[in-house]
Design an enzyme around this catalytic site. Structure first.
Site, mmCIF file in Angstrom:
data_model
loop_
_atom_site.group_PDB
_atom_site.id
_atom_site.type_symbol
_atom_site.label_atom_id
_atom_site.label_comp_id
_atom_site.label_asym_id
_atom_site.label_seq_id
_atom_site.Cartn_x
_atom_site.Cartn_y
_atom_site.Cartn_z
ATOM 1 N N ARG A 177 0.838 -1.212 0.000
ATOM 2 C CA ARG A 177 0.000 0.000 0.000
ATOM 3 C C ARG A 177 0.866 1.253 0.000
ATOM 4 O O ARG A 177 0.606 2.204 -0.733
ATOM 5 C CB ARG A 177 -0.932 0.007 1.213
ATOM 6 N N HIS A 236 -18.873 10.188 -2.535
ATOM 7 C CA HIS A 236 -19.245 8.881 -1.991
ATOM 8 C C HIS A 236 -20.746 8.678 -2.222
ATOM 9 O O HIS A 236 -21.541 9.587 -1.958
ATOM 10 C CB HIS A 236 -18.919 8.817 -0.495
ATOM 11 N N GLU A 258 -9.667 9.332 7.960
ATOM 12 C CA GLU A 258 -10.698 8.335 8.239
ATOM 13 C C GLU A 258 -11.533 8.115 6.983
ATOM 14 O O GLU A 258 -12.045 9.084 6.394
ATOM 15 C CB GLU A 258 -11.589 8.810 9.398
HETATM 16 C C1 GAR Z 1 -19.714 6.611 -8.196
HETATM 17 O O1 GAR Z 1 -21.008 6.222 -7.824
HETATM 18 C C2 GAR Z 1 -18.956 7.099 -6.975
HETATM 19 O O2 GAR Z 1 -19.744 7.796 -6.057
HETATM 20 C C3 GAR Z 1 -18.485 5.789 -6.394
HETATM 21 O O3 GAR Z 1 -18.115 5.017 -7.500
HETATM 22 C C4 GAR Z 1 -18.901 5.393 -8.631
HETATM 23 C C5 GAR Z 1 -17.950 5.725 -9.757
HETATM 24 O O4 GAR Z 1 -18.630 5.953 -10.949
HETATM 25 N N1 GAR Z 1 -17.396 6.004 -5.496
HETATM 26 C C6 GAR Z 1 -17.188 5.268 -4.423
HETATM 27 O O5 GAR Z 1 -17.875 4.328 -4.121
HETATM 28 C C7 GAR Z 1 -15.994 5.688 -3.592
HETATM 29 N N2 GAR Z 1 -16.066 5.149 -2.280
HETATM 30 P P1 GAR Z 1 -17.866 6.631 -12.172
HETATM 31 O O6 GAR Z 1 -16.532 5.885 -12.354
HETATM 32 O O7 GAR Z 1 -18.779 6.392 -13.338
HETATM 33 O O8 GAR Z 1 -17.668 8.073 -11.859
#
Ligand code: GAR
Length: 201
Positions: free
Chosen positions: A76, A120, A154
């Site tokens: 990481r 998010h 966090e």
């Molecule tokens: C979106 O819904 C975003 O909010 C989520 O992934 C998707 C990406 O869509 N992000 C997370 O879950 C982060 N924790 P995209 O690649 O089409 O923008």
């Protein structure tokens, strides 16, 4: 000439939020009015569809494949070090996580503190982590949504900059709810970024 405010966008997949942000940058004339531009789109997955979308828009794309660090003593940190160097080569004023599905180390987050945004797909502080739509449906929520926030060490926490709310419909599936939320993400994320850019010195 005044220094441009460089935005670096991190993606992992579809890239629809990146596309919404890139379109807003053009439509809302961020270069002319805010002195800001998308300097690079960086993916941790070489097969991310958003990479092709970015290239089609003429954006600079790069890949830092997290799987390439699997055999390191501390994968990481090794990945984050290379990602940080790749990002910093663009001297970013703002780092935008747009569907970036890799948990970053605290050291990485601290390095960009105050200039790193995330979206998010839930109404934070509810449903941090994964499978947010399934969990909202299973919990019997009547509303779901998305949150733009500043990143802190966090996971999925930090000052909230914008939220969008959508109804959870009877017999909703996680996919249907995700699609409904995503349309709202495309509205609030560019708007929140624009507001944030205006607040920068
Ligand atoms: C979106 O819904 C975003 O909010 C989520 O992934 C998707 C990406 O869509 N992000 C997370 O879950 C982060 N924790 P995209 O690649 O089409 O923008």
């Amino acid at each position: 000439m005044t220094c441009m405010k460089n935005i670096v966008v991190l993606i992992s997949g579809g890239g629809s939020n990146m596309l919404a942000i890139a379109r807003a940058a053009v439509r809302r004339q961020w270069a002319e009015k805010l002195n800001a531009r998308i300097a690079a789109v960086i993916s941790n997955r070489p097969d991310a569809r958003g990479l092709q979308l970015s290239a089609d828009l003429g954006l600079n794309t790069q890949v830092v494949d997290h799987t390439a660090f699997a055999d390191r003593a501390d994968p990481r940190t090794a990945f984050d070090d290379v990602l940080r160097q790749t990002i910093d080569a663009h001297e970013p004023a703002l780092l935008v996580l747009a569907g970036f599905m890799h948990i970053l180390t605290p050291g990485f987050v601290v390095h960009y503190e105050g200039r790193m945004l995330n979206i998010h797909p839930s109404l934070l502080p509810a449903f941090t982590g994964l499978h947010t739509h399934r969990r909202a449906i299973d919990a019997g929520c009547h509303f779901a949504g998305a949150t733009v926030h500043q990143m802190t060490t966090e996971l999925d926490h930090g000052p909230i900059l914008a939220q969008a709310v959508v109804p959870v419909l009877p017999d909703d599936t996680a996919d249907a709810l995700a699609a409904r939320v995503l349309t709202q993400e495309h509205l609030i994320y560019p708007q929140a970024i624009e507001t944030f850019l205006k607040s920068l010195p």
